[in-house]
Design an enzyme around this catalytic site. Structure first.
Site, PDB file in Angstrom:
ATOM      1  N   ARG A  61       0.843  -1.196   0.000  1.00  0.00           N
ATOM      2  CA  ARG A  61       0.000   0.000   0.000  1.00  0.00           C
ATOM      3  C   ARG A  61       0.880   1.248   0.000  1.00  0.00           C
ATOM      4  O   ARG A  61       1.341   1.714   1.033  1.00  0.00           O
ATOM      5  CB  ARG A  61      -0.899  -0.003   1.233  1.00  0.00           C
ATOM      6  N   GLN A  80      -8.867  -7.023  -8.001  1.00  0.00           N
ATOM      7  CA  GLN A  80      -8.751  -5.614  -8.398  1.00  0.00           C
ATOM      8  C   GLN A  80      -7.340  -5.333  -8.934  1.00  0.00           C
ATOM      9  O   GLN A  80      -6.346  -5.839  -8.410  1.00  0.00           O
ATOM     10  CB  GLN A  80      -9.046  -4.749  -7.166  1.00  0.00           C
ATOM     11  N   ARG A  85       0.930  -6.781  -9.552  1.00  0.00           N
ATOM     12  CA  ARG A  85       1.393  -6.069  -8.354  1.00  0.00           C
ATOM     13  C   ARG A  85       1.615  -7.022  -7.183  1.00  0.00           C
ATOM     14  O   ARG A  85       2.122  -6.604  -6.144  1.00  0.00           O
ATOM     15  CB  ARG A  85       0.457  -4.920  -7.987  1.00  0.00           C
ATOM     16  N   HIS A 151       0.523   3.314 -10.490  1.00  0.00           N
ATOM     17  CA  HIS A 151      -0.411   3.817  -9.468  1.00  0.00           C
ATOM     18  C   HIS A 151       0.372   4.586  -8.406  1.00  0.00           C
ATOM     19  O   HIS A 151       0.584   4.096  -7.285  1.00  0.00           O
ATOM     20  CB  HIS A 151      -1.103   2.588  -8.878  1.00  0.00           C
ATOM     21  N   ASP A 196     -12.139  10.154  -6.816  1.00  0.00           N
ATOM     22  CA  ASP A 196     -11.705   8.934  -7.526  1.00  0.00           C
ATOM     23  C   ASP A 196     -12.130   9.085  -8.991  1.00  0.00           C
ATOM     24  O   ASP A 196     -13.274   8.831  -9.343  1.00  0.00           O
ATOM     25  CB  ASP A 196     -12.365   7.711  -6.857  1.00  0.00           C
ATOM     26  N   GLU A 255      -2.138   8.869 -10.922  1.00  0.00           N
ATOM     27  CA  GLU A 255      -1.701   7.635 -11.569  1.00  0.00           C
ATOM     28  C   GLU A 255      -1.672   7.857 -13.082  1.00  0.00           C
ATOM     29  O   GLU A 255      -2.476   8.624 -13.608  1.00  0.00           O
ATOM     30  CB  GLU A 255      -2.670   6.507 -11.218  1.00  0.00           C
TER      31      GLU A 255
HETATM   32  C1  BG6 Z   1      -7.417   3.634  -7.494  1.00  0.00           C
HETATM   33  C2  BG6 Z   1      -8.868   3.440  -7.838  1.00  0.00           C
HETATM   34  O1  BG6 Z   1      -6.657   3.559  -8.656  1.00  0.00           O
HETATM   35  O2  BG6 Z   1      -6.986   2.607  -6.614  1.00  0.00           O
HETATM   36  C3  BG6 Z   1      -9.692   3.396  -6.564  1.00  0.00           C
HETATM   37  O3  BG6 Z   1      -9.283   4.467  -8.696  1.00  0.00           O
HETATM   38  C4  BG6 Z   1      -9.145   2.341  -5.617  1.00  0.00           C
HETATM   39  O4  BG6 Z   1     -11.046   3.137  -6.879  1.00  0.00           O
HETATM   40  C5  BG6 Z   1      -7.671   2.596  -5.384  1.00  0.00           C
HETATM   41  O5  BG6 Z   1      -9.857   2.395  -4.398  1.00  0.00           O
HETATM   42  C6  BG6 Z   1      -6.999   1.583  -4.469  1.00  0.00           C
HETATM   43  O6  BG6 Z   1      -7.188   0.298  -4.933  1.00  0.00           O
HETATM   44  P1  BG6 Z   1      -6.600  -0.925  -4.138  1.00  0.00           P
HETATM   45  O7  BG6 Z   1      -7.018  -2.161  -4.864  1.00  0.00           O
HETATM   46  O8  BG6 Z   1      -5.105  -0.760  -4.119  1.00  0.00           O
HETATM   47  O9  BG6 Z   1      -7.183  -0.843  -2.742  1.00  0.00           O
END
Ligand code: BG6
Length: 284
Positions: A61, A80, A85, A151, A196, A255
């Protein structure tokens, strides 16, 4: 003056530590995540959560997660933000370059979930700026359609005083409103709640002005048609187990990639490179 070493990072995961006369950086092989970049005499440029998990089955994170081959969570996908990653990358090469530059090139070993004959390379170059580049090589006989995104979590002094510039007049999909399409009216995007957004056909340069840390961060891209601006604000921060409740104040994501209708189709035998160059200067 340049130095590179492998060390054991958080969670026991291996990381590369790079040093030049002007800067230091850290890259975890897990996700090829650049978790740290700092110019000497300046606070770190990248935000890394104190609650990040550093586990082999989840993303880190903060820093710069690499998103590929899809962005977000399409209904037909298991996870997601793609697959890479959370994969372990390999160091392929370290290169010392003129102008006090140090470059690390990482490759992704093939994985059963990734399309066969699609190769990925990630290059991180540090000096008085940070440049990251994701190369996708389509060595198959078919065109390959994908999304990609670097990101980037930027560190700011206080997001309530920070602003993002360069996107006025650009259409965006509001991810907080089922990706409704709107047009950015403001020259300075400010933060007083969750944001977002996926900006489409975005220009190559955006800037973050941060009075808190008294600096401007410049993000300059090549082959990135989308810019995603994200801050989770209060409720979402509390809902994320790997993010501190108040950490939304200290970060903003800008990003860079090719997302949603900007997705890419790479013809058979071709390759493409998504590049992001990040620099900073005292706030004028
Ligand atoms: C961003 C998205 O790129 O990443 C958000 O636009 C999302 O919607 C965020 O919450 C974090 O994503 P993740 O999967 O790392 O928790």
């Amino acid at each position: 003056m340049s130095r590179v070493e492998f060390r054991t990072g958080q969670g026991g995961l291996p990381k590369l530590v790079l040093q030049t006369a002007a800067s230091t950086a850290e890259i975890y092989l897990h996700g090829a995540s650049v978790t740290h970049y700092q110019k000497h005499g300046e606070p770190p440029l990248l935000f890394l959560s104190s609650q990040s998990r550093f586990q082999s089955d989840g993303p880190i994170r903060g820093g710069i997660p690499v998103i590929f081959p899809w962005f977000g969570k399409p209904a037909d996908k298991p996870l997601q933000h793609g697959l890479v990653r959370t994969r372990s990358w390999q160091l392929a090469e370290i290169e010392t370059r003129a102008g006090d530059q140090l470059r690390a090139r990482l490759t992704l070993p093939s994985a059963p979930e990734l399309p066969a004959a699609i190769r990925l390379e990630y290059t991180v170059t540090i000096s008085a700026e940070l440049t990251v580049e994701l190369a996708v090589m389509n060595e198959s006989q078919q065109p390959f359609t994908f999304e990609n995104c670097l990101h980037t979590y930027f560190a700011v002094g206080d997001v309530r005083q920070a602003s993002v510039h360069g996107l006025r007049g650009i259409d965006y999909l509001d991810s907080l409103a089922a990706r409704q399409r709107r047009t950015e009216a403001s020259d300075a995007i400010r933060f007083s709640g969750e944001v977002d957004r996926i900006y489409l056909n975005a220009p190559p340069v955006t800037e973050i002005r941060d009075p808190g840390l008294r600096r401007t961060i410049r993000v300059e891209t090549q082959n990135a048609r989308s810019a995603v601006v994200w801050n989770p604000w209060i409720a979402k921060s509390k809902a994320m187990p790997d993010f501190g409740d108040d950490e939304y104040l200290r970060m903003v994501c800008v990003e860079s990639g090719n997302v949603a209708e900007n997705q890419l189709t790479l013809p058979a035998g071709e390759s493409c490179r998504l590049q992001v160059a990040i620099s900073s200067a005292p706030l004028a």
